[in-house]
Design an enzyme around this catalytic site. Structure first.
Site, PDB file in Angstrom:
ATOM      1  N   THR A  96      13.127 -10.916 -16.959  1.00 38.12           N
ATOM      2  CA  THR A  96      12.717 -11.675 -17.920  1.00 38.12           C
ATOM      3  C   THR A  96      13.643 -12.070 -19.029  1.00 38.12           C
ATOM      4  O   THR A  96      13.615 -13.476 -19.137  1.00 38.12           O
ATOM      5  CB  THR A  96      11.452 -11.021 -18.595  1.00 38.12           C
ATOM      6  OG1 THR A  96      11.941  -9.874 -19.247  1.00 38.12           O
ATOM      7  CG2 THR A  96      10.129 -10.558 -17.762  1.00 38.12           C
TER       8      THR A  96
ATOM      9  N   LYS B  21       4.235   1.316 -25.788  1.00 37.01           N
ATOM     10  CA  LYS B  21       3.798   0.112 -26.319  1.00 37.01           C
ATOM     11  C   LYS B  21       2.855  -0.079 -27.111  1.00 37.01           C
ATOM     12  O   LYS B  21       2.269  -0.994 -27.701  1.00 37.01           O
ATOM     13  CB  LYS B  21       3.235  -0.460 -24.701  1.00 37.01           C
ATOM     14  CG  LYS B  21       4.626  -1.098 -23.870  1.00 37.01           C
ATOM     15  CD  LYS B  21       4.144  -1.682 -22.592  1.00 37.01           C
ATOM     16  CE  LYS B  21       5.222  -1.879 -21.841  1.00 37.01           C
ATOM     17  NZ  LYS B  21       5.833  -0.939 -21.091  1.00 37.01           N
TER      18      LYS B  21
ATOM     19  N   ASN C  62       8.409   4.073 -20.368  1.00 39.50           N
ATOM     20  CA  ASN C  62       8.433   3.597 -18.937  1.00 39.50           C
ATOM     21  C   ASN C  62       8.546   4.687 -18.025  1.00 39.50           C
ATOM     22  O   ASN C  62       9.530   5.477 -18.388  1.00 39.50           O
ATOM     23  CB  ASN C  62       9.220   2.375 -18.648  1.00 39.50           C
ATOM     24  CG  ASN C  62       9.020   1.148 -19.475  1.00 39.50           C
ATOM     25  OD1 ASN C  62       8.081   0.286 -18.886  1.00 39.50           O
ATOM     26  ND2 ASN C  62       9.435   0.913 -20.611  1.00 39.50           N
TER      27      ASN C  62
ATOM     28  N   GLY D 139      -5.633   9.766  -9.100  1.00 37.84           N
ATOM     29  CA  GLY D 139      -4.858   9.408  -7.934  1.00 37.84           C
ATOM     30  C   GLY D 139      -3.532   8.260  -8.368  1.00 37.84           C
ATOM     31  O   GLY D 139      -2.716   8.152  -7.391  1.00 37.84           O
TER      32      GLY D 139
END
Length: 637
Positions: A478, A417, A453, A297
């Site tokens: 950030t 990552k 990403n 989902g």
């Protein structure tokens, strides 16, 4: 000839009307010519010959016009090729009539045939041109319009300009073309002046009442698109794309009645060509297979489910712990496929071995895509026990079930990552890769797929920036130096499916994602796309790196550590797998750390356990201090 068109009442009546008009035109011309000839005594042949010649010419003209499909044309959208077709058909008819009269020995009728056929062609062409022009001008919208400049004074630009000027209820008014071709300087297209693109183009546009700029160029590569966007964004105008292939424009515009413009999408901000995979072979692999998608989902899982559904699987099982997401993709697939797709949705957690055992036993999946995972870096830094339970132990459970029940393949969705991780989430995914890689002795083919990403996925930076812009800012980042690799959700799912079909034994697939993107540049471009000015209408503020976050993600593609596959965009990481015993030992360490942290929120023991089990795991400060010297950061300088 399209005889079936006559079965349609509207088409038949329109064609009969055109034929009737043309017959009237021909009769009028014939009578006028005959009377003119008689008045000046220039009919040096027997009148019966003239009447016979006229009859042959009339039949020939209408016969060849019908053969050439002239009466099937929609003349309100006529272009040069349409008019040329009529001229050619009439020329063929004229030649055929002249040949017939020569055979009959009526040489004296040749001049009247040429004259009459030429006048007839001119008269009917004029009538259609007048109709087309009146139709276009009839649809002109009265009222205030948005002034636009069209970049590209070629075929695409001309077609777009006509649509904007003549389409009913059009809200756009093209006032200028922009083109860098010196030969077009000072010229006009569709009556609109062409402005030469030179070093003063921005000031020229700013001096004009232009509100939007439409890019209407063919074959623009992504580097050129970046240059174009950066240049014309300086005007403060909203920029849109009109990049439909030339062969499709006339057909689609005519059928839809509106110009095929689109806003610049999130994907365009990457300024790299969207990757496309040859899916025919990989899709055929999934046909008639029972396919299970854990985390089905989620953003990637749901797109995987959509792509798998297109492959006509024997059965598709969507497994997710979050019922709302599972329900949404279930209803979407039911609407799309109905009873033609054998679909099952199971609410379950990959942490629950008993529940997984039941599901695998009942469905016996051939292929398992493991997309279930916690992925948010700051949340996993805080709730680090959950990263171990869901990501590491959940993967271990699912992999064990796949082996136990004879799955052909098990594909893990990993992340960039996991490369030299500096956070718990990345370290947990690296551990997941180890679980998959160690099973080279299994009858089940295990593999992992790494990518960066995913644009527009749940919790990603793009939806966050959109919400912040809608609220009037500021956009928070950030660090202005931070860079990331991006890909789209369809790219990610295609990569996973292609790699899944290729997988054999413990491969770690990685994708060539091109150059990284500076998050600050992404924020600035999103502000511009919203028609606002960065740092004026919307501020961009630095809030500092989050826990576990590093300034850059490692290059996924390093030639010395990769081997090629048959797909030039997909590589295999040359990573020596651990043994099952070594991986099980690491799992025991992590499990013990979780059990010992039952009464802690942010357990320090979990971090220590990952440093012991994942050798490449480091504190972010160790990496960030040398960030400016990295190859990745140099790519965006």
């Amino acid at each position: 000839m399209n005889f079936h068109n006559w079965s349609r009442p509207f088409t038949r009546s329109r064609q009969l009307a055109l034929i009737f008009i043309d017959v009237i035109c021909f009769c009028v011309l014939s009578v006028v010519y005959y009377l003119f000839s008689m008045s000046f005594d220039i009919v040096p042949f027997v009148h019966s010959h003239f009447m016979f010649a006229l009859s042959i010419l009339l039949v020939s003209l209408f016969f060849f016009r019908y053969c050439f499909g002239i009466y099937s044309n929609v003349w309100r959208y006529a272009n040069a090729s349409t008019y040329l077709g009529m001229v050619i058909s009439d020329a063929v008819a004229c030649i055929a009539t002249m040949a017939a009269t020569l055979i009959a020995g009526w040489k004296c009728t040749l001049l009247p045939i040429v004259v009459l056929s030429s006048l007839f062609a001119l008269m009917t062409l004029s009538s259609r041109f007048v109709y087309s022009t009146r139709y276009k001008h009839r649809n002109l919208t009265v009222g205030k319009k948005i002034n636009v400049a069209i970049l590209g004074a070629g075929q695409i630009g001309a077609l777009l300009a006509e649509e904007l000027m003549y389409r009913k209820n059009s809200h756009y008014n093209p006032i200028a073309f922009i083109d860098k071709d010196p030969a077009k300087k000072g010229g006009k297209v569709c009556g609109i002046n062409i402005i030469h693109e030179d070093e003063n183009i921005i000031s020229k546009i700013k001096s004009m009442p232009v509100q939007e700029i439409f890019i209407a160029l063919s074959g623009v590569d992504n580097d050129s698109l970046e240059d174009i966007y950066n240049l014309y964004a300086q005007t403060g105008c909203k920029i849109k794309l009109y990049d439909i292939p030339v062969k499709d424009i006339a057909e689609k515009s005519a059928s839809t009645g509106r110009p095929l413009l689109r806003e610049i999408q999130i994907e365009d901000l990457l300024f790299r060509k969207t990757l496309s995979f040859d899916n025919e072979e990989s899709h055929s692999y999934y046909k008639n297979k029972v396919v299970l998608v854990t985390g089905g989902g989620g953003s990637i899982g749901s797109e995987l489910s959509r792509q798998i559904a297109k492959c006509a699987p024997k059965k598709l099982i969507i497994l997710d712990i979050y019922e709302n997401n599972a329900y949404e993709i279930q209803q979407e697939l039911i609407r799309e496929y109905g009873d033609t797709l054998d679909l099952a949705v199971e609410i379950a957690s990959v942490r629950d071995r008993v529940r997984l055992d039941c599901i695998f036993d009942v469905y016996r999946p051939n292929v398992v895509f493991h997309a279930a995972a916690h992925k948010h870096v700051p949340l996993m830094e805080h709730s680090n026990c959950e990263a171990v339970k869901n990501n590491v132990l959940g993967t271990y459970n699912a992999a064990d079930a796949a082996e136990k029940y004879g799955a052909e393949k098990f594909i893990l969705i990993s992340t960039d990552k996991a490369v030299n991780p500096t956070n718990i989430m990345g370290a947990s995914k690296r551990m997941c890769e180890m679980i998959v890689q160690c099973r080279t002795d299994s009858k089940t083919s295990f593999a992992a797929v790494r990518f960066g990403n995913v644009l527009g996925s749940n919790g990603s930076v793009i939806p966050l920036f959109k919400k912040q812009i809608e609220k009037g800012g500021p956009i928070t980042i950030t660090d202005k130096r931070i860079i990331r690799y991006f890909m789209t959700i369809p790219e990610a799912s295609q990569l996973v499916m292609t790699a899944g079909a290729m997988a054999k034994k413990g491969e770690l697939f990685v994708l060539d994602m091109g150059k990284p993107v500076k998050i600050y540049d992404l924020a600035v471009n999103m502000i511009k796309l919203s028609g606002l000015t960065p740092e004026v209408d919307i501020k961009v503020e630095e809030i500092g790196l989050r826990p576990g976050e590093k300034l850059f993600e490692e290059l996924l593609i390093k030639s010395e550590t990769l081997s090629k596959t048959e797909n030039n965009m997909i590589f295999v990481e040359k990573d020596e797998p651990l043994t099952r015993a070594e991986v099980d030992s690491k799992i025991s360490i992590l499990t013990e750390a979780v059990n010992g942290a039952e009464h802690e929120i942010e357990a320090k023991s979990i971090k220590r356990a990952f440093k012991e089990t994942v050798p490449t795991y480091h504190d972010p400060e160790e990496v960030n201090i040398h960030a400016d010297e990295s190859d990745e950061m140099k790519l965006v300088k």
